[in-house]
Design an enzyme around this catalytic site. Structure first.
Site, PDB file in Angstrom:
ATOM      1  N   LYS A   1      50.250  50.429  32.963  1.00 51.90           N
ATOM      2  CA  LYS A   1      51.074  49.630  33.885  1.00 51.90           C
ATOM      3  C   LYS A   1      52.346  49.139  33.178  1.00 51.90           C
ATOM      4  CE  LYS A   1      47.739  46.566  34.545  1.00 51.90           C
ATOM      5  NZ  LYS A   1      46.669  47.091  33.678  1.00 51.90           N
TER       6      LYS A   1
ATOM      7  N   ARG B   1      45.100  40.454  41.098  1.00 56.29           N
ATOM      8  CA  ARG B   1      43.878  40.949  40.460  1.00 56.29           C
ATOM      9  C   ARG B   1      42.632  40.528  41.203  1.00 56.29           C
ATOM     10  NH1 ARG B   1      46.112  41.538  34.997  1.00 56.29           N
ATOM     11  NH2 ARG B   1      44.505  42.306  33.611  1.00 56.29           N
TER      12      ARG B   1
ATOM     13  N   ARG C   1      47.064  50.125  20.572  1.00 57.71           N
ATOM     14  CA  ARG C   1      48.343  49.699  21.140  1.00 57.71           C
ATOM     15  C   ARG C   1      49.103  48.709  20.257  1.00 57.71           C
ATOM     16  NH1 ARG C   1      48.245  47.175  26.834  1.00 57.71           N
ATOM     17  NH2 ARG C   1      46.506  46.071  25.901  1.00 57.71           N
TER      18      ARG C   1
ATOM     19  N   ARG D   1      48.088  42.532  20.304  1.00 55.95           N
ATOM     20  CA  ARG D   1      47.528  41.458  21.120  1.00 55.95           C
ATOM     21  C   ARG D   1      46.158  40.998  20.634  1.00 55.95           C
ATOM     22  NH1 ARG D   1      48.430  43.474  27.236  1.00 55.95           N
ATOM     23  NH2 ARG D   1      46.314  42.646  27.376  1.00 55.95           N
TER      24      ARG D   1
ATOM     25  N   ARG E   1      37.158  43.090  29.868  1.00 55.81           N
ATOM     26  CA  ARG E   1      38.315  43.201  30.772  1.00 55.81           C
ATOM     27  C   ARG E   1      38.070  44.310  31.794  1.00 55.81           C
ATOM     28  NH1 ARG E   1      42.578  43.803  26.143  1.00 55.81           N
ATOM     29  NH2 ARG E   1      43.959  44.604  27.772  1.00 55.81           N
TER      30      ARG E   1
HETATM   31  P1  AP5 Z   1      49.942  49.863  28.556  1.00 57.43           P
HETATM   32  O1  AP5 Z   1      51.094  50.398  29.329  1.00 57.43           O
HETATM   33  O2  AP5 Z   1      50.221  48.785  27.590  1.00 57.43           O
HETATM   34  O3  AP5 Z   1      48.726  49.494  29.536  1.00 57.43           O
HETATM   35  P2  AP5 Z   1      48.549  48.350  30.629  1.00 57.43           P
HETATM   36  O4  AP5 Z   1      48.074  48.980  31.879  1.00 57.43           O
HETATM   37  O5  AP5 Z   1      49.786  47.499  30.700  1.00 57.43           O
HETATM   38  O6  AP5 Z   1      47.303  47.586  29.990  1.00 57.43           O
HETATM   39  P3  AP5 Z   1      47.065  46.070  29.648  1.00 57.43           P
HETATM   40  O7  AP5 Z   1      46.050  46.030  28.559  1.00 57.43           O
HETATM   41  O8  AP5 Z   1      48.345  45.326  29.436  1.00 57.43           O
HETATM   42  O9  AP5 Z   1      46.400  45.587  30.965  1.00 57.43           O
HETATM   43  P4  AP5 Z   1      45.574  44.362  31.209  1.00 57.43           P
HETATM   44  O10 AP5 Z   1      45.524  44.419  32.662  1.00 57.43           O
HETATM   45  O11 AP5 Z   1      44.269  44.275  30.540  1.00 57.43           O
HETATM   46  O12 AP5 Z   1      46.407  43.175  30.490  1.00 57.43           O
HETATM   47  P5  AP5 Z   1      47.300  41.997  31.075  1.00 57.43           P
HETATM   48  O13 AP5 Z   1      48.328  41.690  30.077  1.00 57.43           O
HETATM   49  O14 AP5 Z   1      47.695  42.281  32.467  1.00 57.43           O
HETATM   50  O15 AP5 Z   1      49.257  51.114  27.797  1.00 57.43           O
HETATM   51  C1  AP5 Z   1      48.153  50.930  26.928  1.00 57.43           C
HETATM   52  C2  AP5 Z   1      48.269  51.834  25.688  1.00 57.43           C
HETATM   53  O16 AP5 Z   1      48.115  53.200  26.071  1.00 57.43           O
HETATM   54  C3  AP5 Z   1      49.645  51.738  24.995  1.00 57.43           C
HETATM   55  O17 AP5 Z   1      49.448  51.843  23.621  1.00 57.43           O
HETATM   56  C4  AP5 Z   1      50.419  52.943  25.554  1.00 57.43           C
HETATM   57  O18 AP5 Z   1      51.402  53.412  24.628  1.00 57.43           O
HETATM   58  C5  AP5 Z   1      49.310  53.958  25.794  1.00 57.43           C
HETATM   59  N1  AP5 Z   1      49.554  54.791  26.975  1.00 57.43           N
HETATM   60  C6  AP5 Z   1      50.112  54.402  28.156  1.00 57.43           C
HETATM   61  N2  AP5 Z   1      50.126  55.429  29.037  1.00 57.43           N
HETATM   62  C7  AP5 Z   1      49.561  56.489  28.406  1.00 57.43           C
HETATM   63  C8  AP5 Z   1      49.289  57.847  28.807  1.00 57.43           C
HETATM   64  N3  AP5 Z   1      49.606  58.322  30.029  1.00 57.43           N
HETATM   65  N4  AP5 Z   1      48.679  58.656  27.907  1.00 57.43           N
HETATM   66  C9  AP5 Z   1      48.348  58.196  26.641  1.00 57.43           C
HETATM   67  N5  AP5 Z   1      48.594  56.931  26.217  1.00 57.43           N
HETATM   68  C10 AP5 Z   1      49.187  56.069  27.094  1.00 57.43           C
HETATM   69  O19 AP5 Z   1      46.230  40.807  31.123  1.00 57.43           O
HETATM   70  C11 AP5 Z   1      45.688  40.247  29.950  1.00 57.43           C
HETATM   71  C12 AP5 Z   1      44.773  39.081  30.313  1.00 57.43           C
HETATM   72  O20 AP5 Z   1      45.538  38.043  30.955  1.00 57.43           O
HETATM   73  C13 AP5 Z   1      43.656  39.399  31.320  1.00 57.43           C
HETATM   74  O21 AP5 Z   1      42.513  39.919  30.660  1.00 57.43           O
HETATM   75  C14 AP5 Z   1      43.407  38.021  31.945  1.00 57.43           C
HETATM   76  O22 AP5 Z   1      42.649  37.193  31.086  1.00 57.43           O
HETATM   77  C15 AP5 Z   1      44.799  37.436  32.027  1.00 57.43           C
HETATM   78  N6  AP5 Z   1      45.503  37.774  33.292  1.00 57.43           N
HETATM   79  C16 AP5 Z   1      46.653  38.502  33.431  1.00 57.43           C
HETATM   80  N7  AP5 Z   1      47.001  38.608  34.728  1.00 57.43           N
HETATM   81  C17 AP5 Z   1      46.043  37.939  35.427  1.00 57.43           C
HETATM   82  C18 AP5 Z   1      45.831  37.714  36.814  1.00 57.43           C
HETATM   83  N8  AP5 Z   1      46.669  38.230  37.744  1.00 57.43           N
HETATM   84  N9  AP5 Z   1      44.735  37.013  37.178  1.00 57.43           N
HETATM   85  C19 AP5 Z   1      43.883  36.492  36.267  1.00 57.43           C
HETATM   86  N10 AP5 Z   1      44.014  36.671  34.943  1.00 57.43           N
HETATM   87  C20 AP5 Z   1      45.079  37.389  34.524  1.00 57.43           C
HETATM   88 MG    MG Z   2      50.210  45.497  30.208  1.00 56.38          MG
END
Ligand code: AP5
Ligand code: MG
Length: 215
Positions: A14, A89, A128, A162, A173
């Site tokens: 994402k 979410r 990552r 992170r 997660r």
């Molecule tokens: P990346 O693009 O970084 O993935 P992402 O989908 O952004 O994954 P996240 O880990 O950021 O998602 P998340 O939903 O767990 O975290 P968030 O910050 O939202 O890609 C990942 C890796 O793969 C990278 O190294 C990239 O280079 C590689 N890659 C990408 N595409 C690829 C491909 N096609 N092929 C190969 N490699 C690839 O949330 C964190 C925490 O915050 C949550 O756990 C929760 O506690 C809280 N939180 C955030 N939002 C909310 C909400 N709305 N409600 C409640 N709690 C929330």
């Molecule tokens: Mg992300």
């Protein structure tokens, strides 16, 4: 103006894709995860409430998240269109978003789901790292900067990892995603705006598919 949601499990890509679309279409990435990490780093009240929950891999309560998004979406830079990354979410968050947009006379154009196998996600997340300045996302094996230790996007030379990117937290997660976020897929399908893409494909080819959806 285009408003879209990127929906998918942790590590689905994402953030990676949001950064690319932001540049190409002049949209603003709204990542609740990035906002929460900034709040934790700054030691705000929200940050204090969120820190442990995030480290466990659970979801932060809806009221905190909805208040954060409601405030951000009102800022002038968002008027040209947004990419929601990691929000909504839960069903309560999706309903709150519908209410907010209706109130502002705006609408969602697309919800793009990135589908990735659970096993691949653990590997992606544990390798990552991201640019400390602009947040561009990289991976130890799959997506290194073109020039070692220099961000492709902004040229900065500092990177960070992170606190929640370890195999155990990623599993938690993932289970939060399946239990609380996956039910949003039928919610948006019923609105006729859901598109599902193969998130296992190459990063560039996923960007191409997204550009086709956005037109
Ligand atoms: P990346 O693009 O970084 O993935 P992402 O989908 O952004 O994954 P996240 O880990 O950021 O998602 P998340 O939903 O767990 O975290 P968030 O910050 O939202 O890609 C990942 C890796 O793969 C990278 O190294 C990239 O280079 C590689 N890659 C990408 N595409 C690829 C491909 N096609 N092929 C190969 N490699 C690839 O949330 C964190 C925490 O915050 C949550 O756990 C929760 O506690 C809280 N939180 C955030 N939002 C909310 C909400 N709305 N409600 C409640 N709690 C929330
Ligand atoms: Mg992300």
């Amino acid at each position: 103006m285009t408003n879209l949601i990127l929906l998918g499990p942790p590590g689905a890509g994402k953030g990676t894709q949001a950064k690319r679309l932001e540049t190409k279409y002049g949209l603003v990435q709204l990542s609740t995860g990035d906002m929460l990490r900034a709040a934790v780093a700054a030691g705000t009240e929200t940050g204090k409430q969120a820190k442990e929950i995030m480290e466990r891999g659970d979801l932060v309560p809806d009221n905190i998240i909805i208040a954060m998004i409601a405030e951000r979406i009102d800022q002038p830079d968002v008027s040209s269109g947004f990419i929601l990354d990691g929000f909504p979410r839960t069903t309560a968050q999706a309903q709150a978003l519908d209410g907010l947009l209706k109130f502002k006379g705006r609408k969602l154009d697309h919800v793009i789901e990135l589908k990735v196998d659970d096993e691949a996600l653990v590997e992606r997340v544990s390798g990552r790292f991201s640019c400390a300045k602009c947040g561009a996302s990289y991976h130890d094996s799959f997506n290194r900067p073109k020039k070692e230790n220099v961000c492709d996007v902004c040229g900065a030379t500092e990177f960070k990892r992170r606190a929640d990117d370890n195999a155990e937290t990623v599993r938690q997660r993932l289970s939060a995603y399946h239990a609380q976020t996956a039910p949003l897929l039928p919610y948006y399908e019923a609105q006729g705006i859901l598109r599902s893409l193969d998130g296992m494909a190459e990063i560039d080819s996923i960007t191409d598919s997204m550009e086709k959806v956005l037109g």
